[in-house]
Design a protein around this motif. Structure first.
Motif, short mmCIF file in Angstrom:
data_model
loop_
_atom_site.label_atom_id
_atom_site.label_comp_id
_atom_site.label_asym_id
_atom_site.label_seq_id
_atom_site.Cartn_x
_atom_site.Cartn_y
_atom_site.Cartn_z
N ARG A 82 -26.95 48.23 -14.46
CA ARG A 82 -27.60 47.21 -13.63
C ARG A 82 -28.60 47.93 -12.74
O ARG A 82 -28.25 48.86 -12.03
CB ARG A 82 -26.57 46.49 -12.77
CG ARG A 82 -27.19 45.53 -11.78
CD ARG A 82 -26.14 44.80 -11.00
NE ARG A 82 -25.44 43.94 -11.96
CZ ARG A 82 -24.28 43.37 -11.72
NH1 ARG A 82 -23.66 43.55 -10.59
NH2 ARG A 82 -23.71 42.60 -12.62
N LEU A 83 -29.83 47.49 -12.80
CA LEU A 83 -30.87 48.01 -11.92
C LEU A 83 -30.99 47.05 -10.75
O LEU A 83 -31.31 45.88 -10.92
CB LEU A 83 -32.20 48.09 -12.68
CG LEU A 83 -33.42 48.51 -11.88
CD1 LEU A 83 -33.25 49.92 -11.34
CD2 LEU A 83 -34.67 48.40 -12.73
N ASN A 137 -27.02 55.62 -5.53
CA ASN A 137 -27.97 56.67 -5.86
C ASN A 137 -27.97 57.65 -4.69
O ASN A 137 -28.35 57.29 -3.58
CB ASN A 137 -29.37 56.07 -6.05
CG ASN A 137 -30.39 57.11 -6.44
OD1 ASN A 137 -30.22 58.30 -6.22
ND2 ASN A 137 -31.49 56.65 -7.02
#
Length: 92
Positions: free
Chosen positions: A57-58, A74
């Motif tokens: 999933r971005l 991240n």
């Protein structure tokens, strides 16, 4: 599907009762990438043969909540201060 409309989705995001209204859907091919939102009805179908299946999933900007139990942060991009971090399992 609008998640704030009562009765559209269950507590796990399920909307099986909408299947007759949505239609047959579209099966993706191997290595096919599509764009959908968190409000797009979708399902994972059983695999015909055993193999590795991967989803990602971005997450784009303008979010309000970060579901830590379901997302990998991240390390190069810290969450902005206004983001609400939710540590509970949203499927529990």
């Amino acid at each position: 599907v609008h998640k704030d409309t009562p009765g559209i989705v269950d507590k796990h995001g399920g909307c099986e009762h909408l299947r007759p209204l949505i239609g047959p859907g579209t099966k993706l091919q191997a290595n096919q990438l599509i764009w959908m939102t968190d409000c797009t009805p979708h399902e994972a179908l059983p695999q015909e043969t055993s193999c590795v299946r991967q989803f990602f999933r971005l997450v784009m900007p303008n979010i309000s909540h970060w579901f830590a139990a379901h997302s990998t942060p991240n390390p190069l991009v810290p969450l902005p201060d206004h983001i609400i971090v939710v540590d509970s399992n949203k499927f529990a």
